[in-house]
Design a protein around this motif. Sequence first.
Motif, short mmCIF file in Angstrom:
data_model
loop_
_atom_site.label_atom_id
_atom_site.label_comp_id
_atom_site.label_asym_id
_atom_site.label_seq_id
_atom_site.Cartn_x
_atom_site.Cartn_y
_atom_site.Cartn_z
N LEU A 1 -16.33 -32.27 -0.82
CA LEU A 1 -15.05 -31.62 -0.57
C LEU A 1 -15.17 -30.13 -0.85
CD1 LEU A 1 -11.96 -31.83 0.04
CD2 LEU A 1 -11.63 -32.16 -2.43
N ALA A 2 -14.86 -29.30 0.14
CA ALA A 2 -14.87 -27.85 -0.02
C ALA A 2 -13.44 -27.36 -0.12
CB ALA A 2 -15.58 -27.18 1.14
N VAL A 3 -13.13 -26.61 -1.18
CA VAL A 3 -11.79 -26.06 -1.40
C VAL A 3 -11.93 -24.55 -1.50
CG1 VAL A 3 -9.76 -26.04 -2.87
CG2 VAL A 3 -11.08 -28.15 -2.62
N VAL A 4 -11.14 -23.81 -0.72
CA VAL A 4 -11.22 -22.35 -0.67
C VAL A 4 -10.16 -21.72 -1.56
CG1 VAL A 4 -11.15 -20.29 0.79
CG2 VAL A 4 -12.14 -22.42 1.67
N SER A 5 -10.59 -20.99 -2.57
CA SER A 5 -9.69 -20.20 -3.40
C SER A 5 -9.53 -18.83 -2.76
CB SER A 5 -10.27 -20.05 -4.82
OG SER A 5 -9.61 -19.01 -5.52
N LEU A 6 -8.37 -18.58 -2.14
CA LEU A 6 -8.13 -17.30 -1.49
C LEU A 6 -7.97 -16.18 -2.51
CD1 LEU A 6 -5.58 -18.39 1.27
CD2 LEU A 6 -8.01 -17.91 1.56
N ARG A 7 -7.37 -16.48 -3.63
CA ARG A 7 -7.09 -15.44 -4.62
C ARG A 7 -8.34 -14.94 -5.32
NH1 ARG A 7 -3.07 -13.06 -7.47
NH2 ARG A 7 -3.20 -12.96 -9.74
N TYR A 8 -9.26 -15.85 -5.61
CA TYR A 8 -10.49 -15.46 -6.32
C TYR A 8 -11.72 -15.51 -5.42
CZ TYR A 8 -7.65 -15.76 -10.49
OH TYR A 8 -6.67 -15.55 -11.44
N GLN A 9 -11.50 -15.71 -4.11
CA GLN A 9 -12.58 -15.66 -3.13
C GLN A 9 -13.77 -16.53 -3.52
OE1 GLN A 9 -12.71 -13.66 0.13
NE2 GLN A 9 -10.75 -14.58 -0.45
N THR A 10 -13.47 -17.78 -3.79
CA THR A 10 -14.50 -18.73 -4.21
C THR A 10 -14.37 -20.01 -3.41
OG1 THR A 10 -14.44 -17.83 -6.46
CG2 THR A 10 -15.47 -19.98 -6.18
N ILE A 11 -15.51 -20.53 -2.96
CA ILE A 11 -15.56 -21.82 -2.28
C ILE A 11 -16.04 -22.85 -3.29
CG2 ILE A 11 -16.52 -23.14 -0.36
CD1 ILE A 11 -17.09 -20.44 1.03
N HIS A 12 -15.17 -23.74 -3.69
CA HIS A 12 -15.51 -24.78 -4.66
C HIS A 12 -16.01 -26.01 -3.91
CE1 HIS A 12 -13.57 -22.65 -8.05
NE2 HIS A 12 -12.69 -22.26 -7.15
N ILE A 13 -17.22 -26.44 -4.22
CA ILE A 13 -17.80 -27.64 -3.63
C ILE A 13 -17.71 -28.76 -4.66
CG2 ILE A 13 -19.79 -28.69 -2.51
CD1 ILE A 13 -18.63 -26.35 -0.97
N LEU A 14 -16.94 -29.81 -4.33
CA LEU A 14 -16.77 -30.96 -5.21
C LEU A 14 -17.39 -32.18 -4.55
CD1 LEU A 14 -12.97 -30.43 -6.00
CD2 LEU A 14 -14.91 -29.46 -7.22
N GLN A 15 -17.83 -33.11 -5.38
CA GLN A 15 -18.38 -34.36 -4.87
C GLN A 15 -17.55 -35.53 -5.40
OE1 GLN A 15 -22.38 -35.47 -6.14
NE2 GLN A 15 -22.75 -36.50 -4.19
N ILE A 16 -17.25 -36.46 -4.50
CA ILE A 16 -16.52 -37.67 -4.87
C ILE A 16 -17.54 -38.76 -5.14
CG2 ILE A 16 -14.76 -39.32 -4.17
CD1 ILE A 16 -13.71 -37.21 -2.23
N ARG A 17 -17.71 -39.11 -6.40
CA ARG A 17 -18.70 -40.12 -6.77
C ARG A 17 -18.16 -41.52 -6.49
NH1 ARG A 17 -22.37 -37.79 -10.46
NH2 ARG A 17 -22.90 -35.74 -9.58
N ASP A 18 -19.08 -42.47 -6.40
CA ASP A 18 -18.68 -43.87 -6.18
C ASP A 18 -17.81 -44.38 -7.31
OD1 ASP A 18 -20.09 -43.89 -3.82
OD2 ASP A 18 -21.91 -44.71 -4.71
N SER A 19 -17.97 -43.77 -8.50
CA SER A 19 -17.18 -44.18 -9.65
C SER A 19 -15.73 -43.69 -9.57
CB SER A 19 -17.83 -43.66 -10.94
OG SER A 19 -17.95 -42.25 -10.90
N GLY A 20 -15.45 -42.82 -8.57
CA GLY A 20 -14.10 -42.30 -8.43
C GLY A 20 -13.87 -41.03 -9.21
N ASN A 21 -14.90 -40.25 -9.45
CA ASN A 21 -14.79 -38.98 -10.17
C ASN A 21 -14.98 -37.81 -9.23
OD1 ASN A 21 -16.41 -40.90 -12.47
ND2 ASN A 21 -14.54 -39.85 -13.11
N LEU A 22 -14.22 -36.73 -9.47
CA LEU A 22 -14.40 -35.47 -8.77
C LEU A 22 -15.31 -34.59 -9.61
CD1 LEU A 22 -10.82 -34.60 -7.43
CD2 LEU A 22 -12.87 -34.90 -6.05
N VAL A 23 -16.50 -34.31 -9.12
CA VAL A 23 -17.50 -33.58 -9.88
C VAL A 23 -17.75 -32.22 -9.23
CG1 VAL A 23 -19.86 -33.60 -10.77
CG2 VAL A 23 -18.58 -35.75 -10.58
N ASP A 24 -17.75 -31.15 -10.03
CA ASP A 24 -18.07 -29.81 -9.53
C ASP A 24 -19.55 -29.73 -9.20
OD1 ASP A 24 -15.52 -28.37 -9.79
OD2 ASP A 24 -15.76 -28.75 -11.92
N VAL A 25 -19.87 -29.41 -7.97
CA VAL A 25 -21.26 -29.26 -7.54
C VAL A 25 -21.69 -27.81 -7.63
CG1 VAL A 25 -22.88 -29.57 -5.63
CG2 VAL A 25 -21.10 -31.26 -6.04
#
Length: 423
Positions: free
Chosen positions: A173-197
């Motif tokens: 999952l890629a989420v774009v922070s417009l205010r801080y100009q950052t692309i956050h890449i998250l991974q959805i694990r099989d365990s159901g966790n959102l992990v910062d990549v």
Amino acid sequence: MFKTNNVASRIFERQIRTPAPGTSVHSARRFYENLVPSFTIYDVECPDHSFFKFTDDGEDCDNNQELPPQAKRFESFFTQLYVKPLASCNELICKDFFLYMESNQYGIFATSTAQIQDARGTDGAILGVPSFEKITIHLLRLEDGFKLDEKVFHNDCVNLTHNMGAFLYDDLLAVVSLRYQTIHILQIRDSGNLVDVRAIGAYCREDDELFLNSSSQLAGNRGDLVDNGTNHDQPNSNNSFLSGIKQRLLSFIFREIWSEETDQTQRVQCLKKKFYFHFQDYVDLVILKVQFLDRHHLLIKFGSVDVGASRNTDQLPAFFAVYNMETTEIVAFYQNAADELYLLFERFCDHFQATSINSMYMNFISSHSNNIHALEQLKSMKNKATSVSQFVKKMLSSLPLNCQSMSPSPYFDQSLFRFDEKV
């Protein structure tokens, strides 16, 4: 090819003929040519809800069940499985944001506080972008609505309208922070966790911040030894350095212009006209939108803050960059009026619709790169356009594409039906 409007005849033909290998699903979808909507139900009693998206798994139904006599009732077609409160305190749920994994196991929702227009500037934030005190990305199990995890952004801005600020590819999952100009890449694990990549913006590699901080400390220590603590005119790292992604972008533009000319004199003149003259314009570019092309490459749209705030962006200048997350390099750069990018979009449109290679989703999406009827419609629009350059800008204004914005419904299959996308 045998074709009739009689359903019984088509069923008989299916019994006596075997479709070519790999075409059985497409052959089955052709039955929709005989099963088209022919009646509209008006004034349906509907609950006070907002409906944004349906998952592509449909709903189990009994084929022997006839249309209920009370067909105007919403409950005749839908059954409520559960109710799950997400928003808390002063947050509101974003009614036009929803993404689901192709396994239909997890769903992603979002809540946010009210928008703050005159947000005070903070370290790293760009001016002209509104702020939200809190934005929360929720991960739910669709089977029972159990909340598995969440990701919170404080004093930030993510464009959640129609999923514009987020893109889901497989489990990434890629989420774009417009205010801080950052692309956050998250991974959805099989365990159901959102992990910062990784976070792409100020830094591109995981150890960039550590390296810069250690280098700054080392330079400060050397200055203390030489001048016994006297004040140096060392630039502040927060103000003197461009972000990592902007450094990569400027380096790529410089090398591309450098390689255009072999003569040294011509090369210098070319750099003055195409790079140094527009240097500040490139520095002022901000990240507006992003999408996955595959698991390693991102298509990033750059523009001005005004572009992000404007509804009609067809006529405004914008740029597109292809970024490799593994090598942290920009591998391609185009303007929104570039004929080269438009030809790629026209011929290889399916590659911009990033979906899993294990999914059959794209097999049923008509585009001008896989369907002759869609291509003819596109060429007709292009021939009718008063200005080719404006037509190119208008077509490329849809890039990067919104995630899960296309429907695999047979009624949108241009191999079966001809329709006008505008209506």
